[in-house]
Design an enzyme around this catalytic site. Structure first.
Site, short mmCIF file in Angstrom:
data_model
loop_
_atom_site.label_atom_id
_atom_site.label_comp_id
_atom_site.label_asym_id
_atom_site.label_seq_id
_atom_site.Cartn_x
_atom_site.Cartn_y
_atom_site.Cartn_z
CB CYS A 105 36.97 25.32 -25.03
SG CYS A 105 35.90 26.68 -25.47
CG ASN A 153 36.13 21.64 -26.61
OD1 ASN A 153 36.85 20.73 -26.96
ND2 ASN A 153 35.85 22.63 -27.41
N GLY A 154 32.83 22.68 -27.19
CA GLY A 154 31.93 22.26 -28.26
C GLY A 154 30.77 23.25 -28.38
CD GLU A 176 51.18 28.01 -44.24
OE1 GLU A 176 49.96 28.06 -44.48
OE2 GLU A 176 51.62 27.85 -43.09
CD GLU A 221 48.16 31.64 -38.82
OE1 GLU A 221 47.04 31.22 -38.52
OE2 GLU A 221 49.05 30.89 -39.27
CG HIS A 225 44.11 38.76 -64.46
ND1 HIS A 225 43.72 39.20 -65.71
CD2 HIS A 225 44.98 37.75 -64.68
CE1 HIS A 225 44.32 38.48 -66.64
NE2 HIS A 225 45.10 37.60 -66.03
C1 G6P Z 1 43.28 26.49 -37.10
C2 G6P Z 1 44.74 26.64 -36.79
C3 G6P Z 1 45.55 26.49 -38.06
C4 G6P Z 1 45.24 25.17 -38.74
C5 G6P Z 1 43.74 25.00 -38.98
C6 G6P Z 1 43.41 23.59 -39.40
O1 G6P Z 1 42.84 27.55 -37.85
O2 G6P Z 1 44.99 27.90 -36.19
O3 G6P Z 1 46.93 26.53 -37.75
O4 G6P Z 1 45.91 25.11 -39.96
O5 G6P Z 1 43.02 25.25 -37.78
O6 G6P Z 1 43.70 22.73 -38.33
P1 G6P Z 1 44.10 21.22 -38.46
O7 G6P Z 1 44.40 20.81 -37.04
O8 G6P Z 1 42.91 20.52 -39.02
O9 G6P Z 1 45.28 21.12 -39.33
#
Ligand code: G6P
Length: 615
Positions: A2, A101-102, A488, A495, A511
């Site tokens: 948010c 937000n939260g 990754e 995503e 496996h």
């Molecule tokens: C969300 C984002 C990711 C990110 C992850 C961790 O899922 O979409 O792109 O890697 O949060 O976020 P951070 O800000 O802690 O790296």
């Protein structure tokens, strides 16, 4: 998650709120709304399901004038994304309005209590419970609004960044935070901005105050700002000067932020190493760890905590620290670590990695490890973020603002910091030879130019993407340093393109995942010449024998894997430890092109948010 933004001053509020919401949309985009206030009038509130652009259409021909207002873009937690659950939320009487937000974790019990007293809620959100609670306190305890907010906030459990406006006090704006970020911008002549991050603010002022947890900011037309705690202690605002440049948060001619950020990597990796890597002197210095160097060198264990892409960077860190600095490393999902009663001692060093510096689980993991006496080191991108402030020491990644939800340049910057850090420690400990140390420094110095070379393969990667854009599944295989890159690469694809993808250590394929391989299964194999090349060659053969389509990332001049692969993407030769910084680039481009060809919104993929401030 948010995004919240608020304005109070001489200018028209709505255009500032709208622009701010567009900038904050990476934090959530399932509904949006604004509320505006003028003395003597009812509060005007406009909100709807959808993106900020939907809100823009929704308010056409409506009166959005006024100099004080709040705006919100939502990532749903409590209640489906629809018009009624969109923020802002009115109090029961309609005299107060809130953006939040939260998560208010004890909202159910508070709601029940209020319902028992006859109050009727209109939405399914926890936010509405908070504003009803504030109004209830205001009416029953006959206190001023600021005090009512303070009392309410001592009763809630959870995280909040909120802004409140009141019809009865149209010159007053109250903000407060705990666990979720809140920045106050201070313009000339008592002009004020409040936002989840500085991006809606930098165009107007560079002077900001980051609120601390349980602080409340009181802004009144024509008056100086006041900060108090929710327990009514006065605080002196500490004004920071923002260093961010406006261009860095705009698309700069690229069609999408994600593509711009992929292309920024030569620069962001270079910026990251500036002042740290001195090739003439053959030295690496990381200012952030100087005071803790011996602590890290003598650590019994390094525990890396992170989420998402940052967790993948942490996995690369595990290989680097164990291999180069000979320190045992564990890499933990912050969300698991915090709830599993981990064994942590004062001899442990915890490295928290986070692009946003706001991820709720990572922040909680830090607090837990801190309470057990561990030394906490942060690797964050956002300067002044909650994680950067919660750690004992740290190094910024200096990648510049990352706006595309799928992380790209932040990842390579995180891996760069981890590499520098492992090298500093390895050199001090004497766990690598001087020859290797200098080879690595030279190798690192050339990485930006070599990433440029990989980016030149964009057209080729687009062509490969067109062949596989309709696949339903993808498998990504890598070994050693490039196992995390397989994870990754798969994450990037799933995503933003919504294709199911799995990353696997190449040898583990037999496996289980090997059962999935047939002529419809594209398999991306990361096979640079350094590392376990011969081993991965056998894995490629196993895929080939089962008819899988092979897209291989290989080193320039490769022969053996290339002879088996359907497509090869050739990257420049680098030290094995640096191959992740090379191999991830084509995978970012592959995911990007496939997603675009499938008509997906790469910058704002469904259901995701960039900054996950809820657990
Ligand atoms: C969300 C984002 C990711 C990110 C992850 C961790 O899922 O979409 O792109 O890697 O949060 O976020 P951070 O800000 O802690 O790296």
């Amino acid at each position: 998650m948010c995004g919240i933004v608020a304005y109070m001053g001489e200018r028209e509020a709505y255009p500032i709120l709208l622009k701010g919401l567009h900038r904050l949309e990476y934090r959530g985009y399932d509904s949006a709304g604004v509320a505006l206030i003028k003395p003597g009038e009812e509060i005007r509130l406009f909100k709807c399901k959808g993106k900020v652009s939907d809100l823009e259409h929704f308010v056409v021909n409506k009166d959005v004038s006024g100099h004080i207002g709040v705006g919100h873009t939502r990532w749903a937690t409590h209640g489906v994304p629809d018009d009624k659950n969109a923020h802002p939320h009115f109090s029961e009487s309609g005299k107060l309005v809130i953006i939040h937000n939260g998560i208010i974790e004890n909202y159910a019990s508070l709601k029940k209590e209020l319902e028992n007293r006859g109050h009727v809620f209109k939405s399914d959100t926890d936010t509405e419970v908070l504003i009803y609670l504030i109004e209830n306190i205001l009416e029953n305890e006959k206190v001023e609004l600021v005090e009512a907010v303070q009392i309410a906030l001592t009763q809630v459990v959870g995280a909040y960044a909120i802004v409140i406006l009141s019809k009865e006090n149209p010159d007053l704006m109250i903000g407060a935070k705990k666990g979720s970020p809140l920045v106050v911008g201070i313009g000339p002549d008592h002009e004020y901005f409040i936002a989840s991050d500085a991006t809606p603010i930098i165009e107007y002022t560079r002077n900001v105050v980051y609120l601390d947890d349980e602080e409340i900011v009181i802004l009144e037309t024509g008056k100086e700002m006041k900060i108090k705690t929710i327990r009514n202690q006065d605080k002196t605002p500490y004004v920071h000067a923002l260093e961010m440049q406006l261009e860095t948060i705009e698309k700069g001619g690229f069609e999408h932020f994600m593509l711009k950020e992929i292309y920024e990597q030569p620069r962001s990796v270079r910026d990251n190493m500036r002042g740290r890597l001195n090739i003439e002197l053959g030295e690496v210095t990381l200012g952030g760890i100087i005071d803790y160097q011996s602590k890290i060198m003598n650590a019994h264990r390094i525990i890396i905590v992170a989420c998402g892409t940052s967790w993948h960077a942490g996995l690369v860190g595990e290989y680097l620290f164990e291999d180069l600095a000979r320190i045992p490393v564990e890499v933990e999902y912050a969300s698991e670590f915090r709830y599993r009663n981990p064994i942590i001692t004062e001899n442990d060093v915890v490295i928290a990695i986070s692009q946003s510096g706001e991820t709720a689980d990572t922040l909680a993991a830090i607090e837990l490890a801190k309470s057990k006496g561990a030394t906490i080191f942060g690797i964050c991108n956002v300067v002044g973020s909650s994680i950067a402030r919660a750690t004992h020491a740290g190094s910024y990644t200096h990648a510049g603002p990352e706006i595309g939800v799928a992380s790209t340049k932040a990842f390579t910057a995180q891996v760069t910091v981890l590499t520098l850090m492992a090298l500093v420690i390895a050199n001090k400990k004497g766990t690598i030879t001087q020859a290797k140390y200098h080879q690595m420094l030279n190798g690192l110095d050339q990485i930006p130019a070599k990433i440029e070379e990989v980016l030149k393969l964009d057209d080729q990667i687009r062509h490969i993407s067109s062949k596989y854009k309709d696949a339903n599944n993808f498998l990504y295989l890598g070994r050693s340093y490039n196992f995390p890159i397989a994870l990754e690469g798969a994450l990037k694809l799933k995503e933003i393109s919504y294709i199911h993808a799995e990353g696997y250590p190449a040898a583990e394929m037999k496996h289980g995942p090997i059962a999935l391989i047939d002529e419809n299964m594209p398999v991306v194999v990361i096979a640079p010449s350094r590392g376990a090349y011969e081993k991965i060659l056998s894995n490629v053969q196993e895929v080939k024998a089962r008819g899988g389509k092979i897209i291989a990332i290989v080193t320039q001049g490769d022969q053996d894997v290339s002879a088996l692969a359907d497509h090869t993407i050739e990257i420049p030769d680098v030290e094995e430890e640096l191959t992740p910084l090379m191999c991830v680039i084509p995978l970012q481009l592959l995911a990007y092109h496939i997603a675009i060809m499938r008509g997906c919104n790469v910058d704002q993929p469904r259901n995701l948010a960039k900054s996950v401030t809820v657990e």
